[in-house]
Scaffold this active site. Structure first.
Site, short mmCIF file in Angstrom:
data_model
loop_
_atom_site.label_atom_id
_atom_site.label_comp_id
_atom_site.label_asym_id
_atom_site.label_seq_id
_atom_site.Cartn_x
_atom_site.Cartn_y
_atom_site.Cartn_z
N LEU A 27 -17.65 57.39 26.67
CA LEU A 27 -16.68 57.87 27.66
C LEU A 27 -15.46 58.46 26.96
CD1 LEU A 27 -16.92 54.93 30.19
CD2 LEU A 27 -17.70 57.28 30.54
N PHE A 32 -9.27 54.26 16.49
CA PHE A 32 -9.71 52.91 16.09
C PHE A 32 -10.97 52.48 16.78
CE2 PHE A 32 -5.65 52.84 14.35
CZ PHE A 32 -4.72 53.17 15.32
N GLY A 33 -11.41 53.21 17.80
CA GLY A 33 -12.57 52.68 18.52
C GLY A 33 -13.07 53.66 19.56
N VAL A 35 -14.70 53.97 23.91
CA VAL A 35 -15.03 53.38 25.22
C VAL A 35 -16.39 53.95 25.61
CG1 VAL A 35 -14.38 53.12 27.62
CG2 VAL A 35 -12.60 53.15 25.89
N LYS A 54 -15.05 48.75 25.96
CA LYS A 54 -14.15 49.22 24.91
C LYS A 54 -14.39 48.40 23.66
CE LYS A 54 -9.32 50.19 23.90
NZ LYS A 54 -7.95 50.30 24.43
N ASP A 148 1.90 54.35 25.59
CA ASP A 148 0.93 55.45 25.42
C ASP A 148 0.58 56.08 26.76
OD1 ASP A 148 -2.30 55.73 23.67
OD2 ASP A 148 -0.63 57.14 24.01
C1 LIG Z 1 -9.53 57.14 30.53
C2 LIG Z 1 -10.09 55.86 29.95
C3 LIG Z 1 -9.11 55.28 28.90
C4 LIG Z 1 -9.02 56.14 27.66
N1 LIG Z 1 -10.35 56.39 27.13
C5 LIG Z 1 -10.76 56.13 25.82
O1 LIG Z 1 -11.83 56.53 25.42
N2 LIG Z 1 -9.96 55.47 24.93
C6 LIG Z 1 -8.99 54.46 25.22
C7 LIG Z 1 -8.68 53.80 23.86
C8 LIG Z 1 -9.08 54.78 22.82
S1 LIG Z 1 -9.84 54.07 21.41
O2 LIG Z 1 -11.21 53.98 21.72
O3 LIG Z 1 -9.48 54.91 20.31
C9 LIG Z 1 -9.28 52.54 21.04
C10 LIG Z 1 -10.19 51.46 21.07
C11 LIG Z 1 -9.74 50.18 20.73
C12 LIG Z 1 -8.40 49.97 20.40
C13 LIG Z 1 -7.52 51.06 20.39
C14 LIG Z 1 -7.96 52.35 20.71
C15 LIG Z 1 -10.11 55.68 23.49
C16 LIG Z 1 -11.32 56.98 28.06
C17 LIG Z 1 -11.47 56.07 29.27
N3 LIG Z 1 -12.47 56.57 30.22
C18 LIG Z 1 -12.84 57.98 30.16
C19 LIG Z 1 -13.02 55.80 31.24
N4 LIG Z 1 -13.81 56.47 32.11
C20 LIG Z 1 -14.40 55.80 33.13
N5 LIG Z 1 -14.23 54.49 33.39
C21 LIG Z 1 -13.43 53.79 32.54
N6 LIG Z 1 -13.07 52.47 32.57
C22 LIG Z 1 -12.23 52.21 31.54
C23 LIG Z 1 -12.03 53.38 30.80
C24 LIG Z 1 -12.79 54.39 31.44
#
Ligand SMILES: C[C@@H]1CCN(C(=O)N2CC[C@@H](S(=O)(=O)c3ccccc3)C2)C[C@@H]1N(C)c1ncnc2[nH]ccc12
Length: 303
Positions: A27, A32-33, A35, A54, A148
């Protein structure tokens, strides 16, 4: 029904077993990671629910500690305008774990806005702004600083409903201070940061308001990359040494320069952005002020 290994996990619906988490797609990815979209399918017949998982890429000690703090924060938050926590999944050997959240098929606001530009008018954009204000007002009432706030971290439930979708950099304010000084610079994107955060790593609810102003800019530019905050700031700052970008940005802001008004953005909305970008944190509106001002703008635009 959920089959567990140990009796004590029988009652706890927030404990997920890794062997039943079926990977589907990514997603989003960050430094660092990532989702991921997964199906939690204990019956093994593809009838299980879709969840967002995540996970940390690198298991450094501080990253795991920050991740544990993030899941404790998310578990404690209950708001229509904040993504729902579902549980955690201990990976083999309990070295690290994964955070299980609700999955919103419409994804992030940053991807949704450009795709739906022709059906989203100012009233929709202001509706999203007021919902994000409500989420931030609630977050601030729990003494959390988000650090953020940006369209890439906002989730779309429906055309009428958005939620704050990530708390990876959220910190809790100490009891005796209304601001938080971070030690590690981290990789968080500088173009959403307030001047005091850039120069002194100071974060507060007022620096979240600065980021909200940049998020308003993203809303009214429909998150188009051609006029994104990084693109626009770098264009206006002109040529500079890549290692000096933060200093150049601090200089640019100290000179009172700001992002230009987005095309066809109502004057009142641009004034609201500019108030969020006051140099002095104390001169910025609170999220309570912003919620009221955004709702007044919504009325003035619909009537
Ligand atoms: C917009 C959301 C948050 C941001 N994001 C993302 O990929 N990240 C948030 C953290 C960073 S990370 O992976 O780098 C990270 C990993 C660990 C520590 C710190 C940072 C990436 C995409 C997500 N997304 C598309 C989703 N879409 C649909 N349902 C959802 N449920 C929950 C999220 C989500």
């Amino acid at each position: 029904l959920r089959v567990c290994d140990h009796a004590w996990e029988l009652q706890d619906p927030t404990v997920y077993e890794e062997r039943h988490l079926k990977y589907i797609s990514v997603l989003g990815k960050g430094n660092f990671g990532s989702v991921e979209l997964c199906r939690y399918d204990p019956l093994g017949d593809n009838t299980g629910e879709l969840v967002a998982v995540k996970k940390l890429q690198h298991h450094t000690v501080e990253h795991v500690r920050d991740f544990q703090r993030e899941s404790r924060i998310l578990r404690s938050l209950h708001s229509d305008f904040i993504v729902k926590y579902k549980g955690i999944c201990y990976s083999a050997g309990r070295r690290s774990f994964q955070l299980i959240m609700e999955y919103l098929p419409n994804g992030s606001l940053r991807e949704y806005l450009p795709k739906n530009q022709n059906v989203l008018g100012p009233c929709h954009l202001l509706l999203y702004a007021s919902q994000i204000c409500k989420g931030m007002l609630y977050l601030g009432s729990q003494r959390y600083v988000h650090r953020d706030l940006a369209s890439r971290n906002v989730l779309v439930e429906s055309r009428e409903h958005v939620k704050i979708g990530d708390f990876g950099l959220t910190k809790i304010l100490p009891q005796d201070k209304e601001y938080y000084v971070v030690r590690e610079k981290g990789e968080s994107p500088i173009f959403w940061h307030a001047p005091e955060s850039l120069s002194d790593s100071i974060y507060s609810r007022e620096s979240d308001v600065w980021s909200f102003g940049v998020l308003l800019y993203e809303l009214f530019t429909y998150s188009q990359r051609s006029c994104s905050p990084p693109t626009e700031y770098l264009r206006m700052m002109g040529p500079h040494n890549a290692q000096q970008t933060v200093c150049s940005l601090v200089e640019f802001l100290r000179a009172g320069k700001r992002l230009c008004t987005p095309a066809s953005c109502p004057t009142e909305v641009y004034k609201l952005m500019l108030s969020c970008w006051s140099s002095l944190p104390s001169e910025r509106p609170s999220f309570k002020d912003l919620e009221l001002q955004v709702e007044q703008l919504q009325e003035s635009l619909t009537n």
